[in-house]
Design a protein around this motif. Structure first.
Motif, PDB file in Angstrom:
ATOM      1  N   VAL A  12      14.922  -9.387  34.699  1.00 57.24           N
ATOM      2  CA  VAL A  12      15.761  -8.803  33.651  1.00 57.24           C
ATOM      3  C   VAL A  12      15.610  -9.617  32.365  1.00 57.24           C
ATOM      4  N   PHE A  13      15.624  -8.918  31.231  1.00 59.28           N
ATOM      5  CA  PHE A  13      15.668  -9.569  29.925  1.00 59.28           C
ATOM      6  C   PHE A  13      17.040 -10.214  29.810  1.00 59.28           C
ATOM      7  N   PHE A  14      17.112 -11.436  29.269  1.00 58.41           N
ATOM      8  CA  PHE A  14      18.392 -12.131  29.228  1.00 58.41           C
ATOM      9  C   PHE A  14      18.548 -12.919  27.942  1.00 58.41           C
ATOM     10  N   ALA A  15      19.769 -13.348  27.710  1.00 53.14           N
ATOM     11  CA  ALA A  15      20.097 -14.292  26.641  1.00 53.14           C
ATOM     12  C   ALA A  15      21.099 -15.282  27.208  1.00 53.14           C
ATOM     13  N   ALA A  16      20.963 -16.519  26.794  1.00 53.12           N
ATOM     14  CA  ALA A  16      21.896 -17.565  27.223  1.00 53.12           C
ATOM     15  C   ALA A  16      22.884 -17.834  26.098  1.00 53.12           C
ATOM     16  N   ARG A  17      24.172 -17.818  26.408  1.00 55.43           N
ATOM     17  CA  ARG A  17      25.174 -18.273  25.447  1.00 55.43           C
ATOM     18  C   ARG A  17      25.073 -19.785  25.323  1.00 55.43           C
ATOM     19  N   ASP A  18      24.886 -20.416  26.466  1.00 54.56           N
ATOM     20  CA  ASP A  18      24.669 -21.854  26.579  1.00 54.56           C
ATOM     21  C   ASP A  18      24.061 -22.074  27.954  1.00 54.56           C
TER      22      ASP A  18
END
Length: 153
Positions: free
Chosen positions: A31-37
């Motif tokens: 899955v494409f993702f983004a990290a907040r932190d």
């Protein structure tokens, strides 16, 4: 070795999400993702996808982040233990994801349920592990291993 955690999260766009259904049958999906932190990751998925259904029944997940283009013998990897579920703040999830998406491909609230077909998900990370390649002079390991790492204080 903590410095590998933010570098791998920021330098890769896809993670492999491992889930299991209520009976324990495993499933893995990219899955494409983004990290907040380093402790919270976001993605969007259809709620009827197999991994989303698995999360609804069993929120414990495992995640791997790595560069699939790394040469053989040069791989780095991040392994995460986490609990997943629908994002408690879908706006924050979309903001983080949109910061990584190309212009014109951004997500809007209309993409999310109930009007859209997607749900914003989050993974709350409980454990971070990095790959220690076999023969690493810092460790007495012949084969590849995983090392638990924690944020420096």
């Amino acid at each position: 070795m903590w410095e590998a955690v933010p570098r791998l999260l920021g330098g890769n766009r896809y993670l492999v999400l491992a889930t299991a259904d209520r009976e324990g049958r495993p499933w893995a999906t990219p899955v494409f993702f983004a990290a907040r932190d380093e402790d919270r990751l976001f993605w969007v998925s259809a709620p009827d996808s197999r991994h989303s259904r698995n999360i609804a029944g069993r929120p414990d997940v495992a995640i791997t982040v790595f560069d699939s283009h790394a040469p053989v013998g040069g791989a780095e990897a991040l392994y995460l233990e986490a609990a997943a579920g629908p994002a408690d703040d879908p706006v924050a999830a979309l903001t983080a994801l949109n910061a990584r998406l190309p212009a014109g491909k951004e997500l809007t609230g209309d993409d999310l349920a109930p009007t859209g077909s997607l749900v914003a998900y989050r993974a709350d990370v409980r454990g971070h592990f990095v790959l220690v390649r076999g023969g690493d002079a810092r460790f007495d390991n012949v084969t590849d291993a995983r090392l638990r790492v924690t944020r420096p204080r």
